[in-house]
Design a protein around this motif. Structure first.
Motif, PDB file in Angstrom:
ATOM      1  N   GLU A   1       0.742  -1.418  -0.191  1.00 55.59           N
ATOM      2  CA  GLU A   1       0.129  -0.021   0.027  1.00 55.59           C
ATOM      3  C   GLU A   1       0.739   1.197   0.175  1.00 55.59           C
ATOM      4  OE1 GLU A   1      -3.267  -0.020  -0.360  1.00 55.59           O
ATOM      5  OE2 GLU A   1      -3.905  -1.983   0.674  1.00 55.59           O
ATOM      6  N   CYS A   2       0.352   2.422  -0.323  1.00 50.68           N
ATOM      7  CA  CYS A   2       0.759   3.921  -0.139  1.00 50.68           C
ATOM      8  C   CYS A   2       0.446   4.147   1.373  1.00 50.68           C
ATOM      9  CB  CYS A   2       0.667   4.755  -1.295  1.00 50.68           C
ATOM     10  SG  CYS A   2       0.871   6.521  -0.650  1.00 50.68           S
ATOM     11  N   VAL A   3       0.890   4.660   2.396  1.00 48.93           N
ATOM     12  CA  VAL A   3       0.698   5.363   3.390  1.00 48.93           C
ATOM     13  C   VAL A   3       1.013   6.546   3.575  1.00 48.93           C
ATOM     14  CG1 VAL A   3       1.005   5.194   5.992  1.00 48.93           C
ATOM     15  CG2 VAL A   3       0.893   3.214   4.633  1.00 48.93           C
ATOM     16  N   ALA A   4      -0.055   7.814   3.598  1.00 50.24           N
ATOM     17  CA  ALA A   4       0.377   9.046   3.262  1.00 50.24           C
ATOM     18  C   ALA A   4       0.455   9.468   4.676  1.00 50.24           C
ATOM     19  CB  ALA A   4      -0.853   9.540   2.679  1.00 50.24           C
ATOM     20  N   PHE A   5       1.604  10.209   5.054  1.00 54.32           N
ATOM     21  CA  PHE A   5       2.048  10.798   6.453  1.00 54.32           C
ATOM     22  C   PHE A   5       1.929  12.384   6.237  1.00 54.32           C
ATOM     23  CE2 PHE A   5       3.662   6.637   7.684  1.00 54.32           C
ATOM     24  CZ  PHE A   5       3.692   6.499   8.964  1.00 54.32           C
ATOM     25  N   TYR A   6       1.472  13.054   7.179  1.00 51.45           N
ATOM     26  CA  TYR A   6       1.595  14.430   7.123  1.00 51.45           C
ATOM     27  C   TYR A   6       2.371  14.358   8.673  1.00 51.45           C
ATOM     28  CZ  TYR A   6      -2.129  15.966   4.288  1.00 51.45           C
ATOM     29  OH  TYR A   6      -2.954  16.056   3.319  1.00 51.45           O
ATOM     30  N   PRO A   7       3.831  14.543   8.289  1.00 53.68           N
ATOM     31  CA  PRO A   7       4.894  14.500   9.310  1.00 53.68           C
ATOM     32  C   PRO A   7       4.760  15.575  10.491  1.00 53.68           C
ATOM     33  CG  PRO A   7       5.812  14.115   7.148  1.00 53.68           C
ATOM     34  CD  PRO A   7       4.451  14.457   7.051  1.00 53.68           C
TER      35      PRO A   7
END
Length: 256
Positions: A115-121
């Motif tokens: 999967e692609c995991v989207a982070f807002y760091p």
């Protein structure tokens, strides 16, 4: 590893969200060639508006690799919201965990499934006065180093002009442009095979955030400040100033 199908729930969400996004904002989308066609990966994205998760999801949906966002585990447990979160494959974060790595176990599993995991760091909307990325939290670096997956730095700008941070009313006219630029994978090989200490995670996070900021510099056509906005340091400085003012006021009262 092959990528997972988009699925009913994500397509349903797209049917609901895409039409108003198309009406409200124009698009300047670049760097889609840097989004991996196969296998698990992370995107690290800056955050400057409550609208930008929807606008960014639209961008990545169009690449065929839908993002799985991280959200509090409690949102997955009840009602329609929980069904939608589970159905669209969003990622629960177990903040109650005492083990930092276990808190992101679902994100690690998702990456390992392709999967692609989207982070807002940054963890929240940027508080930088000029909208530049702040210092980041270490979750994205932790998952990236655990899985050794690609980390794609993504910068966006324009949703914040439609709905500025912490604003209650959008600025609909003139129609705004949502700029997105995805860069090449961040080189984290220097951190592989080393103990995952707080110092190493902090350094890896700084490398990731610098790559995101570099993409935003290209979008905005200007350089970011050399000093990265650190909300923790700002809070400490504010408390010190408040304590100094209180001490000065107390001394003044005692002297009268």
């Amino acid at each position: 590893m092959p990528r997972r199908r988009i699925g009913f729930w994500y397509r349903f969400a797209a049917v609901l969200c895409k039409p108003p996004l198309v009406v409200l904002i124009k698009r300047d989308w670049r760097g889609m060639e840097n989004i991996p066609a196969e296998g698990g990966f992370i995107t690290a994205v800056n955050h400057n508006s409550h609208v930008d998760p929807f606008a960014y999801a639209h961008y990545q949906y169009n690449t065929g690799r839908v993002p799985r966002f991280l959200a509090k585990a409690g949102l997955f447990r009840k009602g329609f919201v929980g069904a939608a979160m589970r159905g669209t494959g969003q990622i629960p974060v177990y903040r109650e965990s005492t083990d930092a790595l276990s808190a992101f176990r679902a994100a690690i599993d998702a990456v390992e499934r392709g999967e692609c995991v989207a982070f807002y760091p940054e963890g929240t909307l940027t508080r930088d006065p000029d909208g530049w990325p702040m210092t980041g939290k270490t979750g994205a670096a932790r998952v990236a180093l655990q899985t050794r997956c690609p980390v794609i730095p993504v910068a966006q700008w324009g949703a914040n002009e439609l709905l500025p941070p912490y604003a209650k009313k959008p600025n609909l006219l003139p129609r705004k442009t949502h700029h997105v630029l995805a860069g090449p994978p961040v080189d984290l090989t220097r951190f592989h095979g080393r103990e995952m200490s707080p110092e190493l995670l902090k350094e890896a996070t700084e490398v990731i955030m610098a790559a995101v900021t570099a993409q935003l510099e290209l979008i905005r056509g200007e350089k970011a400040p050399e000093q990265v906005y650190d909300p923790r340091e700002v809070r400490i400085a504010q408390r010190r100033r408040a304590a100094a003012r209180a001490k000065a006021q107390q001394e003044e009262e005692q002297g009268t």
